[in-house]
Scaffold this active site. Structure first.
Site, short mmCIF file in Angstrom:
data_model
loop_
_atom_site.label_atom_id
_atom_site.label_comp_id
_atom_site.label_asym_id
_atom_site.label_seq_id
_atom_site.Cartn_x
_atom_site.Cartn_y
_atom_site.Cartn_z
N ARG A 159 0.83 -1.20 0.00
CA ARG A 159 0.00 0.00 0.00
C ARG A 159 0.87 1.26 0.00
O ARG A 159 0.56 2.25 -0.66
CB ARG A 159 -0.93 -0.02 1.22
CG ARG A 159 -1.95 1.08 1.20
CD ARG A 159 -3.01 0.89 2.25
NE ARG A 159 -2.48 1.00 3.60
CZ ARG A 159 -3.20 0.83 4.70
NH1 ARG A 159 -4.48 0.51 4.61
NH2 ARG A 159 -2.66 0.94 5.90
N LYS A 197 -2.73 6.60 1.66
CA LYS A 197 -2.61 6.99 3.08
C LYS A 197 -1.70 8.21 3.21
O LYS A 197 -0.67 8.18 3.90
CB LYS A 197 -2.11 5.80 3.89
CG LYS A 197 -2.67 5.78 5.30
CD LYS A 197 -2.49 4.44 5.95
CE LYS A 197 -2.78 4.47 7.43
NZ LYS A 197 -4.15 4.84 7.79
N GLU A 232 -15.99 6.67 4.77
CA GLU A 232 -15.34 6.04 5.91
C GLU A 232 -15.37 6.96 7.11
O GLU A 232 -15.76 8.13 7.01
CB GLU A 232 -13.92 5.62 5.55
CG GLU A 232 -12.98 6.75 5.21
CD GLU A 232 -11.59 6.23 4.83
OE1 GLU A 232 -11.40 5.87 3.66
OE2 GLU A 232 -10.71 6.22 5.70
C1 COI Z 1 -4.39 3.05 11.63
O1 COI Z 1 -5.45 2.52 11.93
O2 COI Z 1 -3.31 2.46 11.75
C2 COI Z 1 -4.35 4.40 11.10
O3 COI Z 1 -3.46 4.67 10.37
C3 COI Z 1 -5.32 5.41 11.51
C4 COI Z 1 -4.68 6.47 12.34
C5 COI Z 1 -5.46 7.73 12.29
C6 COI Z 1 -4.48 6.03 13.76
#
Ligand code: COI
Length: 418
Positions: A161, A263, A299
């Protein structure tokens, strides 16, 4: 995986005395500089806190039906651990001993990096990440198994990813192998920060950023890939109890053609305003709608969303504006293996309000049951008296049993560090 291979190709900083094996890493002197300790750390004491031997395996430790019941293996592991109040871990940053870092110039490829003492970074004020947000992050977890081994969950998925996101963000990225080896090395170097079984996990945060100085809008001339870790417990302050979401009808998390499907760091800054407003009103978090029709679910700020109706479990399809969550993907497979019908499709607000159950998934939140949704001032509750729904509990138990090594890994998802 032989632990000796973990450091293959790494060039540890010679001052760190890092050896090629896990036992050598355990010999590292613990860092006890009080300045770097978080308030969660307890006064110095021996590691006896969790060296107690217990002979029984306790399948579930929490009988409160309003909270997810957590698989809680009794531990027979004696470790030189960090001095932490393991029973009160939240999802907060706690500095640990080491971080992994490697730099590479634009147009070049990453070589193998090194572990160094955890500490602040030195960046030009003109760094691409600071000025133009050229950066991606990942999140995954390491769990301590009751036999002392360490388990990673699908780390190669995070690597892939990150690579996909790096194309969108015009950055070079480590190979899948480099990524996974770097994760293993960072986890092993910080082994004493992994919570005992049943107490939480070591959250692993890989970052890829434009670290070179740039003023005109362009990709940065230099990139940094780093990994730091922090021991964590539950993400939401509700713990394992159902969360209360509000549907956001004014602001959107992502737009078609944008970066919602990768991301990138900026996606998360963009939700802070709506999230803060929701929290100020007592909600746990925000559920976003699509920016074109304002009626399809996208989401939650930090996780994917699922609705359950009868035997059918539905989640918004991946179409560029939704993060392809690794927990999301895993839950779909787990649900199929348990006989549910799964659908990745457009999910409307009506589907949401008429669902039997709603839950969220993500690395940080794991599987988080939703107790209520508020949409245009109308509140809908799920489950009996705000308790955890049967399907949410079943999927949570199945997934976490795999992640914690309590169930046989028939999916081939677990990477075990012995
Ligand atoms: C995760 O769930 O690892 C994320 O990247 C979300 C983050 C905002 C804690």
């Amino acid at each position: 995986m032989e632990s000796g291979a973990v450091f293959a190709g790494l060039h540890p900083n010679p001052t760190l005395l890092l050896g090629p094996s896990r036992s050598a890493i355990q010999l590292l002197p613990p860092l006890t500089d009080k300045k770097s300790l978080s308030p969660h750390l307890l006064p110095l004491q021996t590691a006896a806190a969790f060296s107690q031997k217990q002979s029984r395996f306790v399948p579930f430790s929490n009988n409160n039906t309003n909270s997810l019941r957590v698989a809680s293996p009794a531990s027979d592991v004696a470790l030189e651990s960090a001095e932490i109040d393991w029973d009160n871990l939240g999802f907060g940053f706690m500095p640990t001993d080491y971080m992994y870092m490697i730099k590479c110039s634009q147009g070049e490829t990453f070589s193998n990096g090194e572990l160094q003492r955890f500490g602040n970074l030195e960046l030009s004020p003109s760094a691409g990440i600071l000025n133009y947000g050229q950066g991606l992050f990942e999140g995954l977890k390491a769990y301590r198994k009751h036999d002392g081994n360490i388990l990673l969950f699908r780390p190669e998925e995070n690597a892939m990813r990150l690579r996909e996101g790096s194309v969108r963000m015009c950055m070079p990225a480590p190979t899948v192998e480099q990524f996974v080896e770097a994760v293993k090395a960072t986890v092993l170097a910080n082994e004493r920060w992994i919570p005992p079984p049943g107490k939480g996990s070591l959250y692993i945060r890989p970052l890829l950023m434009g670290s070179g100085a740039v003023l005109g809008l362009a990709p940065a001339p230099e990139y940094t890939f780093l990994i730091y870790v922090s021991p964590v417990g539950n993400y939401f302050k509700e713990g394992l109890s159902p969360i209360n979401l509000v549907v956001e009808t004014e602001m959107h998390r992502a737009t078609p053609g944008g970066t919602g499907g990768v991301k990138t760091i900026g996606n998360y800054a963009a939700v802070l305003q709506a999230q803060s407003a929701a929290k100020a009103k007592g909600f746990s978090d925000v559920l976003y709608l699509d920016s074109t029709h304002n009626k399809y679910l996208e989401e939650v700020s930090s996780c994917n969303v699922f609705v359950v109706k009868g035997n059918v479990i539905s989640t918004p399809a991946i179409k560029g504006t939704i993060l392809p969550g690794i927990t999301r993907k895993s839950i779909l497979d787990v649900a199929i293996s348990q006989g549910f019908q799964v659908e990745e499709r457009y999910v409307t607000v009506e589907d949401l309000l008429e669902a039997d159950e709603v839950f969220c998934t993500g690395t940080a939140v794991v599987v988080s049951p939703v107790g209520s949704i508020t949409y245009l001032n109308k509140r809908v509750t799920y489950g009996s008296e705000g308790g955890v729904g049967r399907v949410s509990q079943q999927l949570y138990s199945a997934l976490t049993s795999l992640q914690m090594g309590l169930a046989e890994d028939t999916m081939g998802w677990i990477v075990e560090l012995k």
